[in-house]
Motif scaffolding. Structure first.
Motif, PDB file in Angstrom:
ATOM      1  N   ALA A  44      32.904  53.966  32.492  1.00  0.00           N
ATOM      2  CA  ALA A  44      33.359  55.191  33.159  1.00  0.00           C
ATOM      3  C   ALA A  44      33.138  55.160  34.663  1.00  0.00           C
ATOM      4  O   ALA A  44      33.776  55.911  35.402  1.00  0.00           O
ATOM      5  N   TRP A  45      32.262  54.283  35.130  1.00  0.00           N
ATOM      6  CA  TRP A  45      31.960  54.241  36.563  1.00  0.00           C
ATOM      7  C   TRP A  45      32.671  53.080  37.269  1.00  0.00           C
ATOM      8  O   TRP A  45      32.409  52.798  38.433  1.00  0.00           O
ATOM      9  N   ASN A  46      33.584  52.424  36.576  1.00  0.00           N
ATOM     10  CA  ASN A  46      34.453  51.400  37.176  1.00  0.00           C
ATOM     11  C   ASN A  46      33.692  50.277  37.880  1.00  0.00           C
ATOM     12  O   ASN A  46      34.203  49.674  38.829  1.00  0.00           O
ATOM     13  N   ASN A  47      32.512  49.990  37.421  1.00  0.00           N
ATOM     14  CA  ASN A  47      31.720  48.887  37.964  1.00  0.00           C
ATOM     15  C   ASN A  47      31.710  47.804  36.892  1.00  0.00           C
ATOM     16  O   ASN A  47      30.917  47.865  35.943  1.00  0.00           O
ATOM     17  N   LEU A  48      32.596  46.824  37.036  1.00  0.00           N
ATOM     18  CA  LEU A  48      32.767  45.819  35.997  1.00  0.00           C
ATOM     19  C   LEU A  48      31.956  44.561  36.241  1.00  0.00           C
ATOM     20  O   LEU A  48      32.061  43.594  35.482  1.00  0.00           O
ATOM     21  N   TYR A  90      32.258  53.838  41.124  1.00  0.00           N
ATOM     22  CA  TYR A  90      33.454  53.838  41.960  1.00  0.00           C
ATOM     23  C   TYR A  90      34.557  54.685  41.315  1.00  0.00           C
ATOM     24  O   TYR A  90      34.566  54.893  40.104  1.00  0.00           O
ATOM     25  N   SER A  91      35.498  55.084  42.149  1.00  0.00           N
ATOM     26  CA  SER A  91      36.631  55.862  41.629  1.00  0.00           C
ATOM     27  C   SER A  91      37.719  54.957  41.070  1.00  0.00           C
ATOM     28  O   SER A  91      38.646  55.432  40.413  1.00  0.00           O
ATOM     29  N   SER A  92      37.620  53.634  41.337  1.00  0.00           N
ATOM     30  CA  SER A  92      38.604  52.703  40.791  1.00  0.00           C
ATOM     31  C   SER A  92      37.971  51.324  40.638  1.00  0.00           C
ATOM     32  O   SER A  92      36.974  51.005  41.298  1.00  0.00           O
ATOM     33  N   ILE A  93      38.556  50.518  39.788  1.00  0.00           N
ATOM     34  CA  ILE A  93      38.076  49.150  39.581  1.00  0.00           C
ATOM     35  C   ILE A  93      38.227  48.336  40.865  1.00  0.00           C
ATOM     36  O   ILE A  93      37.337  47.563  41.241  1.00  0.00           O
ATOM     37  N   GLU A  94      39.325  48.522  41.548  1.00  0.00           N
ATOM     38  CA  GLU A  94      39.578  47.747  42.768  1.00  0.00           C
ATOM     39  C   GLU A  94      38.508  47.984  43.821  1.00  0.00           C
ATOM     40  O   GLU A  94      38.058  47.045  44.494  1.00  0.00           O
ATOM     41  N   LEU A  95      38.076  49.224  43.974  1.00  0.00           N
ATOM     42  CA  LEU A  95      37.031  49.520  44.956  1.00  0.00           C
ATOM     43  C   LEU A  95      35.744  48.783  44.604  1.00  0.00           C
ATOM     44  O   LEU A  95      35.036  48.289  45.490  1.00  0.00           O
ATOM     45  N   GLY A  96      35.444  48.701  43.325  1.00  0.00           N
ATOM     46  CA  GLY A  96      34.249  47.977  42.899  1.00  0.00           C
ATOM     47  C   GLY A  96      34.332  46.502  43.265  1.00  0.00           C
ATOM     48  O   GLY A  96      33.359  45.910  43.740  1.00  0.00           O
ATOM     49  N   PHE A  97      35.489  45.902  43.031  1.00  0.00           N
ATOM     50  CA  PHE A  97      35.667  44.492  43.371  1.00  0.00           C
ATOM     51  C   PHE A  97      35.601  44.287  44.888  1.00  0.00           C
ATOM     52  O   PHE A  97      35.018  43.309  45.369  1.00  0.00           O
ATOM     53  N   ARG A  98      36.205  45.184  45.638  1.00  0.00           N
ATOM     54  CA  ARG A  98      36.183  45.047  47.096  1.00  0.00           C
ATOM     55  C   ARG A  98      34.759  45.187  47.630  1.00  0.00           C
ATOM     56  O   ARG A  98      34.365  44.479  48.576  1.00  0.00           O
ATOM     57  N   ASP A  99      33.995  46.071  47.038  1.00  0.00           N
ATOM     58  CA  ASP A  99      32.613  46.230  47.453  1.00  0.00           C
ATOM     59  C   ASP A  99      31.813  44.966  47.140  1.00  0.00           C
ATOM     60  O   ASP A  99      30.965  44.536  47.924  1.00  0.00           O
ATOM     61  N   GLN A 100      32.094  44.367  46.013  1.00  0.00           N
ATOM     62  CA  GLN A 100      31.425  43.118  45.648  1.00  0.00           C
ATOM     63  C   GLN A 100      31.774  42.014  46.651  1.00  0.00           C
ATOM     64  O   GLN A 100      30.909  41.207  47.020  1.00  0.00           O
ATOM     65  N   ASP A 101      33.022  41.966  47.103  1.00  0.00           N
ATOM     66  CA  ASP A 101      33.402  40.965  48.094  1.00  0.00           C
ATOM     67  C   ASP A 101      32.600  41.121  49.382  1.00  0.00           C
ATOM     68  O   ASP A 101      32.236  40.126  50.021  1.00  0.00           O
ATOM     69  N   LEU A 102      32.322  42.364  49.777  1.00  0.00           N
ATOM     70  CA  LEU A 102      31.465  42.587  50.937  1.00  0.00           C
ATOM     71  C   LEU A 102      30.066  42.027  50.679  1.00  0.00           C
ATOM     72  O   LEU A 102      29.460  41.391  51.551  1.00  0.00           O
ATOM     73  N   PHE A 103      29.562  42.280  49.492  1.00  0.00           N
ATOM     74  CA  PHE A 103      28.242  41.794  49.102  1.00  0.00           C
ATOM     75  C   PHE A 103      28.177  40.271  49.179  1.00  0.00           C
ATOM     76  O   PHE A 103      27.170  39.689  49.602  1.00  0.00           O
ATOM     77  N   PHE A 104      29.260  39.623  48.808  1.00  0.00           N
ATOM     78  CA  PHE A 104      29.294  38.165  48.797  1.00  0.00           C
ATOM     79  C   PHE A 104      29.397  37.559  50.195  1.00  0.00           C
ATOM     80  O   PHE A 104      29.390  36.324  50.334  1.00  0.00           O
ATOM     81  N   GLN A 105      29.485  38.390  51.229  1.00  0.00           N
ATOM     82  CA  GLN A 105      29.478  37.867  52.592  1.00  0.00           C
ATOM     83  C   GLN A 105      28.077  37.485  53.056  1.00  0.00           C
ATOM     84  O   GLN A 105      27.920  36.829  54.090  1.00  0.00           O
ATOM     85  N   ALA A 106      27.061  37.851  52.297  1.00  0.00           N
ATOM     86  CA  ALA A 106      25.681  37.527  52.659  1.00  0.00           C
ATOM     87  C   ALA A 106      25.474  36.013  52.633  1.00  0.00           C
ATOM     88  O   ALA A 106      26.125  35.289  51.862  1.00  0.00           O
TER      89      ALA A 106
END
Length: 226
Positions: A44-48, A90-106
């Protein structure tokens, strides 16, 4: 989500889209990770991807929403169930993936970004400590193989090749049009050829010949034809 196929059909276009936009994550790896983390069911929270709240610093894709849930972790080599955790929502699956991509910039995930194929990337995810499961990479690799997920990596490759071909064709077309455009003055490198052609009575003095026209005259002049 009723079936594994339906889950993949939902996630794959997003994974392909992000890869086309420059994401470091192969679509096959992204889909496999989502299946591994959720069992192939959209929560339900779109964090896959099991992305925890962590530092809590807001991003363009995460505005602080969170849920508390239990999971399992491997601690000192032993599986521990019912470990509580706070996960980003997140409000959408895509936002969750995009946020993860930011995380992977570390810097910690440099190996993930540099991976040259899905197998390297799943291993890099495991070695970077993204999850505590020592079989994390092996499980993702098994999911990729069982569901033929590399077909989505190939889809991206084919699309990029097609776009490159279209770009090359466009560049060639632009170059051709530029070659056909009349120039404001005779190029200095073509003056001798034009003068010779005029003296030979082949042409009148051209004021606005094209680049290709002057180039052809110059070639003919150098060959002694003009």
């Amino acid at each position: 989500m009723a079936t594994r196929e339906a889950f993949i059909d939902l996630v794959a276009p997003i994974a392909v889209k992000l890869r086309m936009e420059g994401s470091a994550i192969y679509p096959s790896v992204r889909i496999a990770q989502a299946i591994l983390e959720t069992g192939g069911k959209v929560n339900a929270w779109n964090n896959l991807v099991g992305y925890k709240v962590g530092s809590g610093i807001l991003t363009p894709y995460w505005q602080g929403d969170r849920v508390s849930a239990v999971t399992w972790e491997v601690i000192d080599g032993t599986r521990v169930d019912n470990v509580p955790g706070d996960f980003r929502a997140y409000s959408s699956i895509e936002l969750g993936f995009r946020d993860q991509d930011l995380f992977f910039q570390a810097a910690r995930y440099a190996g993930v970004r540099a991976a040259r194929d899905p197998g390297e990337q799943t291993l890099a995810l495991q070695n970077s400590g993204y999850a505590t499961d020592p079989a994390y990479a092996a499980k993702m690799n098994s999911i990729i193989q069982a569901n033929n997920l590399t077909r989505y990596d190939e889809e991206v490759t084919n699309m990029l090749e097609e776009l490159q071909a279209q770009l090359t064709a466009l560049q060639n077309r632009v170059a051709a049009l530029e070659g056909q455009m009349a120039l404001e003055a005779i190029p200095q490198w073509a003056e001798a050829a034009v003068e010779a052609a005029v003296k030979a009575g082949l042409i009148d003095t051209p004021d606005h010949g094209s680049y290709d026209f002057y180039r052809l005259l110059t070639v003919l002049h150098r060959k002694g034809i003009v």
